[in-house]
Every structure is written in C-alpha cells, then in structure tokens.
Design a protein around this motif. Structure first.
Motif, short mmCIF file in Angstrom:
data_model
loop_
_atom_site.label_atom_id
_atom_site.label_comp_id
_atom_site.label_asym_id
_atom_site.label_seq_id
_atom_site.Cartn_x
_atom_site.Cartn_y
_atom_site.Cartn_z
N LEU A 139 57.09 26.52 43.59
CA LEU A 139 58.16 26.00 42.74
C LEU A 139 58.00 24.49 42.63
O LEU A 139 57.29 23.87 43.43
CB LEU A 139 59.52 26.35 43.35
CG LEU A 139 59.84 27.83 43.48
CD1 LEU A 139 61.19 28.02 44.16
CD2 LEU A 139 59.81 28.51 42.14
N PRO A 140 58.69 23.87 41.68
CA PRO A 140 58.63 22.40 41.59
C PRO A 140 59.06 21.71 42.88
O PRO A 140 58.67 20.57 43.13
CB PRO A 140 59.58 22.08 40.44
CG PRO A 140 59.58 23.31 39.59
CD PRO A 140 59.44 24.45 40.58
N THR A 141 59.83 22.39 43.71
CA THR A 141 60.27 21.85 44.99
C THR A 141 59.20 21.94 46.06
O THR A 141 59.39 21.45 47.17
CB THR A 141 61.51 22.61 45.49
OG1 THR A 141 61.17 23.99 45.61
CG2 THR A 141 62.68 22.43 44.55
N GLY A 142 58.09 22.61 45.77
CA GLY A 142 57.02 22.82 46.74
C GLY A 142 57.16 24.11 47.52
O GLY A 142 56.27 24.48 48.28
N GLY A 191 65.42 22.56 42.26
CA GLY A 191 65.85 21.89 43.48
C GLY A 191 67.29 21.46 43.55
O GLY A 191 67.75 21.05 44.61
N ARG A 192 68.02 21.50 42.46
CA ARG A 192 69.45 21.18 42.53
C ARG A 192 70.15 22.44 42.99
O ARG A 192 70.24 23.40 42.24
CB ARG A 192 69.97 20.73 41.18
CG ARG A 192 69.47 19.37 40.79
CD ARG A 192 70.20 18.87 39.54
NE ARG A 192 69.86 17.51 39.23
CZ ARG A 192 69.03 17.16 38.25
NH1 ARG A 192 68.49 18.07 37.48
NH2 ARG A 192 68.76 15.89 38.04
N ARG A 193 70.66 22.44 44.21
CA ARG A 193 71.12 23.69 44.81
C ARG A 193 72.62 23.75 45.07
O ARG A 193 73.14 24.82 45.34
CB ARG A 193 70.38 23.94 46.13
CG ARG A 193 68.85 24.00 45.98
CD ARG A 193 68.41 25.33 45.45
NE ARG A 193 67.02 25.40 45.06
CZ ARG A 193 66.00 25.63 45.85
NH1 ARG A 193 66.19 25.80 47.13
NH2 ARG A 193 64.78 25.70 45.37
N THR A 194 73.33 22.65 45.02
CA THR A 194 74.77 22.69 45.30
C THR A 194 75.55 22.59 44.01
O THR A 194 75.06 22.07 43.00
CB THR A 194 75.22 21.55 46.23
OG1 THR A 194 75.07 20.30 45.55
CG2 THR A 194 74.42 21.55 47.54
N ALA A 195 76.78 23.09 44.05
CA ALA A 195 77.64 23.03 42.86
C ALA A 195 77.88 21.57 42.46
O ALA A 195 77.92 21.26 41.26
CB ALA A 195 78.95 23.74 43.13
N ALA A 196 78.00 20.69 43.42
CA ALA A 196 78.21 19.27 43.11
C ALA A 196 77.01 18.70 42.36
O ALA A 196 77.17 17.96 41.37
CB ALA A 196 78.47 18.48 44.39
N GLU A 197 75.80 19.01 42.82
CA GLU A 197 74.60 18.54 42.12
C GLU A 197 74.54 19.11 40.70
O GLU A 197 74.20 18.41 39.75
CB GLU A 197 73.34 18.96 42.88
CG GLU A 197 73.12 18.24 44.18
CD GLU A 197 71.96 18.82 44.98
OE1 GLU A 197 71.25 18.02 45.60
OE2 GLU A 197 71.78 20.06 44.99
N LEU A 198 74.89 20.39 40.58
CA LEU A 198 74.82 21.05 39.28
C LEU A 198 75.88 20.52 38.33
O LEU A 198 75.63 20.36 37.13
CB LEU A 198 74.96 22.56 39.46
CG LEU A 198 73.79 23.21 40.21
CD1 LEU A 198 74.15 24.61 40.67
CD2 LEU A 198 72.53 23.21 39.36
#
Length: 159
Positions: free
Chosen positions: A53-56, A100-107
């Motif tokens: 994945l782009p996250t490695g 890689g954006r995994r939390t609701a806050a990040e999203l």
C-alpha cells in the motif's frame, strides 16, 4: 557428475522454472484463465493481489470461486454491499484510509468529505457491509479480505 548429467540437470531446472511462472509470449497471455479452465471444467473466478500500500504495508490475498458458487450468492446482500460503494464520498473515504488516513478526525479534515457527522455516517455504512472495520483507538482499516476485492471493483469500472 559428468557433463551430460550436468546438462540434463540444467534442462530439468529450466523446465521446472518455465512451468512455475507464466510465459510471456502471446500464446500464454491468459495464463490464469488457462489454469482455471484446466482445473475446473465448469469455470471459476480467481481474485488475487499482492503488493504494498502507499503506507508501505504489505498485502497478499487470494480467493477462488466456482461460477456456480459466485452466482448462488444472496443477490440482495450482494446488491447492498455494492450499493454502499456506489457513493463517491465513500470511495474517497476508502482511498484515504488505504493511503494512511485512518481516524475519523483525519478523514474529516479532508476537503470535500463533509462534516464529522457525515464522515461518521459513511464510515458506519461501509463498516456495516464489511468494507471497513475498526482497528482500535478510533482507527479504521480495510480488512485484508476486502482490499483486493475493492481494488478489483475499482479496476472493473475502467473502460
């Protein structure tokens, strides 16, 4: 070992290598379909993927279904699962999570995804049909068994 025995051994190894990987000539361009046809005379579908994945993060997954089994699935459930993917915001959420954006806050901070309440609404819809699961501490992930089917669904939309 004499020269003739060594040559025989090299030829055996080359033949084994050629069988272990798909040929690159035009005749065997459809190597997976050829294998499925030979393996199951009635037909089968193979989903497989591997990479990073782009996250490695590494992913590997595969599943094989007979045509009869694939067509025997509960169509109402299949329609619900596919309908959830029919929303462009939900597809963007999945893409952001894979990236890689995994939390609701990040999203919720991503332009165009809507308010926190709207993001949570979409995350719940995706989780309800298995496209997402919670990974603890408010983190969301695409489950391993859904990543390749998601990529296949997206690839299937290409014209």
């Amino acid at each position: 070992m004499d020269l003739a025995e060594r040559l025989t051994e090299v030829e055996r190894r080359v033949a084994a290598l050629e069988l272990a990987r798909p040929a690159t000539d035009d005749e065997d361009e459809q190597w997976a379909a050829t294998r499925l046809r030979e393996e199951d005379g009635e037909g089968a579908v193979l989903l497989a993927g591997a990479g990073y994945l782009p996250t490695g993060e590494k992913y590997e997954w595969q599943a094989q279904f007979t045509v009869a089994d694939a067509l025997a699935e509960d169509l109402a459930e299949a329609a619900e699962c596919l309908a959830v993917l029919g929303d462009p915001i939900r597809l963007r959420l999945l893409r952001e999570i894979v990236n890689g954006r995994r939390t609701a806050a990040e999203l919720a901070g991503v332009d165009g995804l809507g308010s926190s309440a709207e993001v949570y609404h979409h995350l719940r819809a995706l989780a309800a049909v298995g496209w997402l699961h919670t990974a603890g501490l408010g983190r969301f992930e695409v489950p391993a068994q859904r990543l390749v089917p998601l990529l296949v669904a997206l690839a299937a939309t290409r014209r």
